[in-house]
Design a protein around this motif. Structure first.
Motif, mmCIF file in Angstrom:
data_model
loop_
_atom_site.group_PDB
_atom_site.id
_atom_site.type_symbol
_atom_site.label_atom_id
_atom_site.label_comp_id
_atom_site.label_asym_id
_atom_site.label_seq_id
_atom_site.Cartn_x
_atom_site.Cartn_y
_atom_site.Cartn_z
ATOM 1 N N ARG A 126 0.607 -1.701 -0.110
ATOM 2 C CA ARG A 126 0.073 0.221 -0.015
ATOM 3 C C ARG A 126 0.538 1.703 0.143
ATOM 4 O O ARG A 126 0.321 2.318 -0.702
ATOM 5 C CB ARG A 126 -1.035 0.158 1.402
ATOM 6 N N GLU A 127 1.891 1.367 0.696
ATOM 7 C CA GLU A 127 2.942 1.923 0.745
ATOM 8 C C GLU A 127 3.151 2.455 -0.496
ATOM 9 O O GLU A 127 3.315 4.282 -1.036
ATOM 10 C CB GLU A 127 3.617 1.982 1.762
ATOM 11 N N MET A 128 3.772 1.107 -0.956
ATOM 12 C CA MET A 128 4.754 2.153 -2.788
ATOM 13 C C MET A 128 3.604 1.947 -3.468
ATOM 14 O O MET A 128 3.792 3.084 -4.402
ATOM 15 C CB MET A 128 5.122 0.447 -2.590
ATOM 16 N N ILE A 129 2.664 1.943 -3.422
ATOM 17 C CA ILE A 129 1.248 2.291 -4.665
ATOM 18 C C ILE A 129 1.016 4.236 -4.136
ATOM 19 O O ILE A 129 0.784 4.576 -5.228
ATOM 20 C CB ILE A 129 -0.214 1.755 -4.051
ATOM 21 N N ALA A 130 0.838 3.779 -2.870
ATOM 22 C CA ALA A 130 0.737 5.651 -2.613
ATOM 23 C C ALA A 130 1.833 6.254 -2.608
ATOM 24 O O ALA A 130 1.678 7.677 -3.124
ATOM 25 C CB ALA A 130 0.256 5.313 -0.701
ATOM 26 N N THR A 131 2.748 6.082 -2.472
ATOM 27 C CA THR A 131 4.299 7.067 -3.264
ATOM 28 C C THR A 131 3.937 7.104 -4.965
ATOM 29 O O THR A 131 5.237 6.942 -5.267
ATOM 30 C CB THR A 131 5.500 5.997 -2.616
ATOM 31 N N GLY A 132 3.620 5.641 -5.838
ATOM 32 C CA GLY A 132 3.626 5.999 -7.224
ATOM 33 C C GLY A 132 4.936 4.813 -7.697
ATOM 34 O O GLY A 132 5.108 4.929 -8.649
ATOM 35 N N THR A 133 5.691 4.210 -6.554
ATOM 36 C CA THR A 133 6.923 3.676 -6.502
ATOM 37 C C THR A 133 6.093 2.149 -7.806
ATOM 38 O O THR A 133 6.698 2.396 -8.796
ATOM 39 C CB THR A 133 7.006 3.186 -5.899
ATOM 40 N N VAL A 134 4.933 1.886 -7.415
ATOM 41 C CA VAL A 134 4.892 0.967 -8.238
ATOM 42 C C VAL A 134 2.909 1.045 -8.968
ATOM 43 O O VAL A 134 2.251 1.696 -7.947
ATOM 44 C CB VAL A 134 4.279 -0.579 -7.645
ATOM 45 N N SER A 135 2.340 0.274 -9.428
ATOM 46 C CA SER A 135 0.918 1.041 -10.477
ATOM 47 C C SER A 135 0.168 -0.625 -10.686
ATOM 48 O O SER A 135 1.072 -1.833 -10.344
ATOM 49 C CB SER A 135 0.789 1.872 -11.228
ATOM 50 N N GLY A 136 -0.948 -0.482 -10.753
ATOM 51 C CA GLY A 136 -1.694 -1.625 -11.799
ATOM 52 C C GLY A 136 -0.886 -2.211 -12.900
ATOM 53 O O GLY A 136 -1.452 -3.266 -13.089
ATOM 54 N N ARG A 137 0.250 -1.997 -13.348
ATOM 55 C CA ARG A 137 0.727 -2.485 -14.678
ATOM 56 C C ARG A 137 1.961 -2.910 -14.594
ATOM 57 O O ARG A 137 3.236 -3.579 -15.093
ATOM 58 C CB ARG A 137 0.935 -0.794 -15.849
ATOM 59 N N SER A 138 2.677 -2.414 -13.271
ATOM 60 C CA SER A 138 3.666 -2.856 -12.645
ATOM 61 C C SER A 138 4.237 -4.384 -12.001
ATOM 62 O O SER A 138 2.528 -5.341 -12.357
ATOM 63 C CB SER A 138 4.304 -2.746 -10.969
ATOM 64 N N PHE A 139 4.570 -5.289 -12.123
ATOM 65 C CA PHE A 139 4.550 -7.115 -12.095
ATOM 66 C C PHE A 139 4.430 -7.940 -10.280
ATOM 67 O O PHE A 139 5.438 -6.981 -10.174
ATOM 68 C CB PHE A 139 5.608 -7.536 -13.241
ATOM 69 N N PHE A 140 3.454 -8.210 -10.012
ATOM 70 C CA PHE A 140 3.569 -9.066 -9.175
ATOM 71 C C PHE A 140 3.550 -10.496 -9.017
ATOM 72 O O PHE A 140 3.508 -11.709 -10.489
ATOM 73 C CB PHE A 140 2.589 -8.432 -8.561
ATOM 74 N N TRP A 141 4.314 -10.982 -8.450
ATOM 75 C CA TRP A 141 4.297 -11.885 -8.354
ATOM 76 C C TRP A 141 4.344 -12.646 -6.904
ATOM 77 O O TRP A 141 4.868 -12.553 -5.488
ATOM 78 C CB TRP A 141 5.569 -13.016 -8.598
ATOM 79 N N GLN A 142 3.832 -13.803 -7.033
ATOM 80 C CA GLN A 142 3.514 -14.927 -5.028
ATOM 81 C C GLN A 142 3.801 -16.490 -5.238
ATOM 82 O O GLN A 142 3.470 -16.678 -6.790
ATOM 83 C CB GLN A 142 2.697 -14.222 -4.390
ATOM 84 N N GLN A 143 4.341 -16.565 -3.927
ATOM 85 C CA GLN A 143 4.362 -18.018 -4.117
ATOM 86 C C GLN A 143 3.287 -19.154 -4.840
ATOM 87 O O GLN A 143 1.915 -18.633 -3.890
ATOM 88 C CB GLN A 143 4.589 -18.745 -3.025
ATOM 89 N N GLY A 144 3.950 -19.901 -5.018
ATOM 90 C CA GLY A 144 1.870 -20.791 -6.636
ATOM 91 C C GLY A 144 1.198 -19.983 -7.200
ATOM 92 O O GLY A 144 0.651 -20.646 -7.977
ATOM 93 N N MET A 145 2.510 -18.848 -7.744
ATOM 94 C CA MET A 145 2.141 -18.640 -9.275
ATOM 95 C C MET A 145 2.799 -18.976 -10.000
ATOM 96 O O MET A 145 3.873 -19.307 -9.754
ATOM 97 C CB MET A 145 1.433 -16.514 -8.829
#
Length: 168
Positions: A126-145
């Motif tokens: 949430r902090e990274m989103i609020a500061t604009g560091t990441v957005s909906g176009r950023s790539f994310f990954w989590q174990q199991g994906m």
């Protein structure tokens, strides 16, 4: 593959192809500690693909599944009803009304300027989103994906990128 030194926490990256199916020992350039890195198994893949590639693969999978479904019409059943949406809960420290992430137990990783950041919990995201560091176009990954996905394409994260509700 990304890894860190157990001793000084310096981050390193090595091509998956160099360690696939192997266990490799790497000496940290910072503290000289020996790091043991286990490469992914032969069949695992952690590559980043374009959205066009994903759509092409899905279309191929659908076309392969259709002949099998046509040959066994009795096996078809009605689709299960969609689960009811979870109630949205406001956060005490945030003015927006974003729903909390579904607890998955696994931290998130995100690509920022072609560099992997993480592991991250919900607060850090949430902090990274609020500061604009990441957005909906950023790539994310989590174990199991299977692969990295854009945040806006991940149901658990999509609500974080929604614009705040208009003031009444």
């Amino acid at each position: 593959m990304n890894f860190t030194c157990d001793n000084c926490q310096k981050r390193y990256s090595i091509a998956d192809e160099k360690v696939r199916g192997k266990t490799v020992k790497v000496r940290c350039k910072n503290c000289q500690n020996v790091i043991t890195v286990e490469g992914p198994a032969e069949e695992e893949s952690t590559r980043v693909v374009s959205l066009a590639d994903v759509e092409r693969i899905r279309a191929q999978e659908r076309s392969l599944a259709e002949p099998a479904a046509a040959s066994a019409p009795a096996a078809r059943t009605a689709p299960a009803p969609a689960p009811a949406p979870a109630p949205q809960t406001p956060w005490d420290d945030e003015p927006t009304r974003a729903a909390p992430l579904k607890p998955t137990g696994s931290p998130w990783f995100v690509m920022v300027r072609n560099k992997q950041e993480g592991p991250l919990d919900e607060g850090a995201l949430r902090e990274m989103i609020a500061t604009g560091t990441v957005s909906g176009r950023s790539f994310f990954w989590q174990q199991g994906m299977a692969d990295w996905k854009r945040g806006s394409d991940i149901p658990e994260l999509a609500g974080l990128f929604a614009p705040p509700p208009a003031p009444e």
